[in-house]
Structures are given as C-alpha cells and as structure tokens.
Scaffold this active site. Structure first.
Site, PDB file in Angstrom:
ATOM      1  N   ASN A  33       0.868  -1.178   0.000  1.00 12.89           N
ATOM      2  CA  ASN A  33       0.000   0.000   0.000  1.00 12.89           C
ATOM      3  C   ASN A  33       0.902   1.225   0.000  1.00 12.89           C
ATOM      4  O   ASN A  33       1.468   1.592   1.018  1.00 12.89           O
ATOM      5  CB  ASN A  33      -0.900  -0.021   1.251  1.00 12.89           C
ATOM      6  CG  ASN A  33      -1.799   1.202   1.318  1.00 12.89           C
ATOM      7  OD1 ASN A  33      -1.899   1.966   0.358  1.00 12.89           O
ATOM      8  ND2 ASN A  33      -2.454   1.403   2.456  1.00 12.89           N
ATOM      9  N   TRP A  34       1.032   1.827  -1.182  1.00 21.84           N
ATOM     10  CA  TRP A  34       1.959   2.957  -1.314  1.00 21.84           C
ATOM     11  C   TRP A  34       1.387   4.256  -0.739  1.00 21.84           C
ATOM     12  O   TRP A  34       2.085   5.254  -0.649  1.00 21.84           O
ATOM     13  CB  TRP A  34       2.302   3.170  -2.791  1.00 21.84           C
ATOM     14  CG  TRP A  34       3.254   2.156  -3.342  1.00 21.84           C
ATOM     15  CD1 TRP A  34       3.848   1.116  -2.658  1.00 21.84           C
ATOM     16  CD2 TRP A  34       3.756   2.092  -4.685  1.00 21.84           C
ATOM     17  NE1 TRP A  34       4.670   0.421  -3.492  1.00 21.84           N
ATOM     18  CE2 TRP A  34       4.637   0.986  -4.748  1.00 21.84           C
ATOM     19  CE3 TRP A  34       3.550   2.851  -5.827  1.00 21.84           C
ATOM     20  CZ2 TRP A  34       5.300   0.630  -5.922  1.00 21.84           C
ATOM     21  CZ3 TRP A  34       4.214   2.502  -6.996  1.00 21.84           C
ATOM     22  CH2 TRP A  34       5.080   1.402  -7.039  1.00 21.84           C
ATOM     23  N   HIS A  68      -9.838   1.443   4.817  1.00 20.09           N
ATOM     24  CA  HIS A  68      -8.557   1.667   5.497  1.00 20.09           C
ATOM     25  C   HIS A  68      -8.769   2.695   6.611  1.00 20.09           C
ATOM     26  O   HIS A  68      -9.506   3.668   6.432  1.00 20.09           O
ATOM     27  CB  HIS A  68      -7.509   2.161   4.491  1.00 20.09           C
ATOM     28  CG  HIS A  68      -6.123   2.128   5.070  1.00 20.09           C
ATOM     29  ND1 HIS A  68      -5.683   3.075   5.952  1.00 20.09           N
ATOM     30  CD2 HIS A  68      -5.113   1.236   4.920  1.00 20.09           C
ATOM     31  CE1 HIS A  68      -4.431   2.773   6.317  1.00 20.09           C
ATOM     32  NE2 HIS A  68      -4.070   1.662   5.694  1.00 20.09           N
ATOM     33  N   GLU A  82      -6.106  -4.783  10.540  1.00 20.80           N
ATOM     34  CA  GLU A  82      -5.061  -3.783  10.771  1.00 20.80           C
ATOM     35  C   GLU A  82      -5.382  -2.978  12.021  1.00 20.80           C
ATOM     36  O   GLU A  82      -6.127  -1.987  11.946  1.00 20.80           O
ATOM     37  CB  GLU A  82      -4.984  -2.811   9.591  1.00 20.80           C
ATOM     38  CG  GLU A  82      -4.692  -3.438   8.253  1.00 20.80           C
ATOM     39  CD  GLU A  82      -4.053  -2.428   7.320  1.00 20.80           C
ATOM     40  OE1 GLU A  82      -2.895  -2.619   6.975  1.00 20.80           O
ATOM     41  OE2 GLU A  82      -4.708  -1.437   6.968  1.00 20.80           O
ATOM     42  N   SER A 128       2.888  -2.158  10.432  1.00 22.49           N
ATOM     43  CA  SER A 128       4.336  -2.220  10.696  1.00 22.49           C
ATOM     44  C   SER A 128       4.969  -3.563  10.327  1.00 22.49           C
ATOM     45  O   SER A 128       5.872  -4.039  11.018  1.00 22.49           O
ATOM     46  CB  SER A 128       4.639  -1.867  12.163  1.00 22.49           C
ATOM     47  OG  SER A 128       4.221  -0.554  12.432  1.00 22.49           O
ATOM     48  N   GLY A 142       2.690  -1.184   4.376  1.00 23.51           N
ATOM     49  CA  GLY A 142       2.742   0.229   4.001  1.00 23.51           C
ATOM     50  C   GLY A 142       4.185   0.660   3.784  1.00 23.51           C
ATOM     51  O   GLY A 142       4.766   0.439   2.715  1.00 23.51           O
TER      52      GLY A 142
HETATM   53  P1  PGA Z   1       2.497   0.284   7.700  1.00 25.14           P
HETATM   54  O1  PGA Z   1       1.076   0.549   6.977  1.00 25.14           O
HETATM   55  O2  PGA Z   1       3.025  -1.024   7.167  1.00 25.14           O
HETATM   56  O3  PGA Z   1       3.323   1.463   7.327  1.00 25.14           O
HETATM   57  O4  PGA Z   1       2.206   0.202   9.161  1.00 25.14           O
HETATM   58  C1  PGA Z   1       0.140  -0.467   6.843  1.00 25.14           C
HETATM   59  C2  PGA Z   1      -1.137   0.081   6.269  1.00 25.14           C
HETATM   60  O5  PGA Z   1      -1.533   1.197   6.565  1.00 25.14           O
HETATM   61  O6  PGA Z   1      -1.815  -0.596   5.480  1.00 25.14           O
END
Ligand code: PGA
Length: 250
Positions: A7-8, A103, A170, A211, A232
């Site tokens: 997910n950019w 999201h 998430e 993360s 992310g």
């Molecule tokens: P992150 O983002 O890996 O930077 O925690 C994950 C996301 O928001 O889908």
C-alpha cells in the site's frame, strides 16, 4: 496461496527504481516464491497505475509480470457531480482489478461503516475485487471492546451478497508506528473473524497489516489463520518488498 500487498498510500515512489530493486532480489534468489505460491498486489494512485501497468506488460520477469494492481479508494457513488472522486466504473475502464476499502486512514477522514459498505457495492457492481480493512483503535483494545467492535465492522459489510475479496486486520495503533501487534492480539482477531466467516459461510483469506517489515514477516506469517500481509512503509522500497515476499511460502 499466500498474499502480499503493497500500500503505497500518497508516497512518491520512483517506479523505475522500484522495479529494478524488486527484480534484483528476485533474480538473485533461486527459490523466490512462484506466482502461484504468493500473490503480489500493489495499491497505488491512478497516475502511477498507468505507468506501472505498462511496465508489467513490457517486463520479461515472470514474477513482476504477475503483479496485480489495485487502487486505495473508490467513490461510494455510481456517477455524477462528486468533485475529485473516482468511480468504480472508471476503475473498471482503465483496467484496475479492485480497491482497498475501509482503510483506517480513510475511516479517520469520515468513511463510516455504511460508506465502506456502499464502496463495496460499487466495486461489486463492476465485477471488481476489494481488500476490506478492519481494526480497532487503542482505546477499544484497552477497554476490552475489540470483539464487538470487529464484529460490528464485519456485520455491516457482509450483507446483501457483499463479502470481502481479501480481509485485512489492521489494528490502528500498529499502522505506521513501527510496532507490530503481538501474536496473541493477531490470533484473537483471527479467531473472531474465522468464527464470523464460518457462521456466514464466507471463504476469504485473512491478512495482517501494521508495521510489517522484513524482520517480522516470518513470525507474522507463521500465525495460524494468517494468509498474508498488507505492507505500508516497507513496500515503498522494491528491495524491501521483494525480501518480504521471499520470506513467504505457502
Ligand atoms: P504500515 O502501513 O506497514 O506502514 O504500518 C500499513 C497500512 O496502513 O496498510
């Protein structure tokens, strides 16, 4: 089959560099997972989509060639005077396969459970897939309200023939914080989701997001019931993303 999603968000990614870094890792490993072992999806904006989709078509690398492209949002409306929004019809027209919906960064900006459901409907009407995100905030976790909270998110979405294409759990406090959820927390969410799916006869892969990095992917992917991850920050670099993918095996 396992799933790994990049997910950019709204970050600027140099797609030429990303492709090269990704391919360097793939070519340096004899046992990089095959496309029928790990499904790779990149979620990007529509401008990057046009650039990336051309690269995929022209690439001779079999793994890069099989990457699927999704967007990160879709309008809840079908058509009309909604300045700045992008409809599912338009996504279909340009060839996008589906979109993330729900999201937490969009929920924080006003996407209610109902809006997320409407977005799911719009994608469904065009035959497009969805990556449906759910997850509790810290306050809900600390007040022991995680189960009713997640169940409400699932119930509001899974109705009228709408169901997730992929479900991403998430926890909000783990997103972008550098601190992934512990396995106990992930497992408890998985069992809430699996019980719900069983009752509703829904067959859908469950992913974890928050993360995820090359240092914790092996631990997370080994949690029973976890079929993949949504990444992310660590997906912005083609090398990191490919290394994470290389550590996933079905
Ligand atoms: P992150 O983002 O890996 O930077 O925690 C994950 C996301 O928001 O889908």
């Amino acid at each position: 089959m396992k799933y790994l999603i990049a997910n950019w968000k709204m970050n600027s990614v140099d797609i030429d560099v990303w492709e090269q870094e990704f391919i360097n890792v793939v070519s340096s490993q004899n046992n990089f997972p095959k496309s029928d072992e790990v499904k790779l999806i990149v979620c990007l904006n529509l401008y990057d989509y046009t650039v990336f989709s051309k690269k995929i078509k022209n690439s001779k690398n079999e793994i890069f060639n099989k990457i699927s492209l999704f967007t990160q949002d879709v309008s809840q409306y079908d058509d009309g005077a909604f300045t700045g929004q992008i409809s599912s019809k338009f996504l279909k027209k340009v060839g996008v396969e589906g979109s993330i919906i729900g999201h937490s960064e969009l929920r924080e900006n006003g996407d209610t459970e109902n809006i997320v459901f409407e977005k799911g409907l719009r994608l469904n009407e065009q035959g497009l897939s969805n990556i449906f995100c759910i997850g509790e905030g810290l306050e809900i976790l600390e007040n022991n309200k995680k189960k009713p909270f997640l169940l409400n998110q699932l119930q509001t979405f899974c109705k009228d023939n709408i169901s997730p294409g992929l479900l991403a759990y998430e926890p909000i406090w783990a997103i972008g914080s550098g601190k992934e959820a512990d396995s106990e927390n992930i497992s408890s969410a998985v069992s809430i989701i699996l019980d719900f799916f069983e009752e509703k006869k829904i067959d859908c892969p469950i992913l974890y997001g928050g993360s995820v990095s090359k240092s914790n992917i092996e631990e997370i992917i080994s949690i029973p019931g976890i079929d993949g991850c949504l990444v992310g920050n660590s997906s912005l670099d083609g090398e990191q993303f490919a290394i994470i993918a290389s550590k996933i095996k079905s």
